[in-house]
Design a protein around this motif. Structure first.
Motif, short mmCIF file in Angstrom:
data_model
loop_
_atom_site.label_atom_id
_atom_site.label_comp_id
_atom_site.label_asym_id
_atom_site.label_seq_id
_atom_site.Cartn_x
_atom_site.Cartn_y
_atom_site.Cartn_z
N ILE A 102 -0.83 -5.03 -9.83
CA ILE A 102 0.39 -5.81 -10.58
C ILE A 102 0.21 -6.38 -11.76
O ILE A 102 0.70 -6.14 -12.16
CB ILE A 102 0.87 -5.98 -9.35
N THR A 105 -0.83 -3.78 -15.10
CA THR A 105 0.11 -3.01 -15.63
C THR A 105 1.03 -3.23 -15.61
O THR A 105 1.44 -2.81 -16.81
CB THR A 105 0.43 -2.23 -13.74
N TRP A 107 5.13 -5.74 -17.36
CA TRP A 107 6.51 -5.72 -16.55
C TRP A 107 7.04 -4.88 -17.39
O TRP A 107 8.64 -5.30 -17.80
CB TRP A 107 6.56 -6.93 -15.88
N ASN A 116 5.96 -1.80 -8.77
CA ASN A 116 5.21 -3.14 -8.68
C ASN A 116 5.55 -3.89 -7.31
O ASN A 116 5.62 -4.35 -6.46
CB ASN A 116 4.60 -3.81 -9.73
#
Length: 178
Positions: A102, A105, A107, A116
């Motif tokens: 998370i 990667t 957002w 996520n």
């Protein structure tokens, strides 16, 4: 003929039975049960904490015919402890990998945000389930370590080995032969 009649009368007299009906006095029965319960003394259990199982086995202090079931009991106890620790560590590893994934990667895209959130929900929901499983494994291990019944221990060992064999067979089936 009179002799035959006498023999028949004797046979009938010998075969007759008396039926006696007797009622129970439930108060006396209750008193007798209470007296019997009071007479039973509670025998204190021996302290097994002084020597470990291995020390008893090496010195020969385990009764004849008890070494095999107690060894199986301790083996299964160790198996369930190892299984509980392995489950807990694997769950921590999965959560760590989810957190790292998370963080790395980002957002930015809507797909990544939903992915996520999905991974976070899986991690949050799986922690209580795995925690309960770990606690159950520890309690099973403790119970099997204290078990003394030979038939129960051998039956439990047989079922655990069968279950492990089933898991290995399913893994081999899904993995394929080559």
């Amino acid at each position: 003929m009179s002799k035959n009649n006498k023999n028949k009368n004797k046979q009938q007299n010998n075969n007759s039975q008396k039926i006696v009906v007797q009622e129970f006095d439930y108060d006396k029965l209750a008193e007798a049960i209470i007296k019997a319960q009071k007479k039973v003394e509670i025998v204190p259990q021996e302290d097994d904490d002084e020597e470990t199982f291995v020390e008893k086995a090496v010195t020969g202090k385990i009764q004849q015919g008890k070494l095999f079931p107690q060894s199986l009991s301790k083996l299964m106890q160790a198996f369930f402890y190892v299984l509980a620790v392995a489950i807990a560590l694997s769950m921590l590893l999965v959560i760590a990998l989810i957190v790292i994934g998370i963080i790395n990667t980002g957002w930015s895209d809507i797909e990544v945000v939903f992915t996520n959130i999905y991974l976070i929900a899986i991690a949050v929901l799986s922690v209580p389930i795995v925690s309960v499983a770990v606690v159950i494994m520890f309690k099973i291990a403790k119970e099997l370590g204290a078990e003394k019944d030979k038939n129960y221990i051998i039956s439990s060992f047989s079922s655990v080995v069968s279950f492990v064999a089933l898991i290995v067979a399913l893994i081999a089936l899904f993995k394929g032969v080559g």
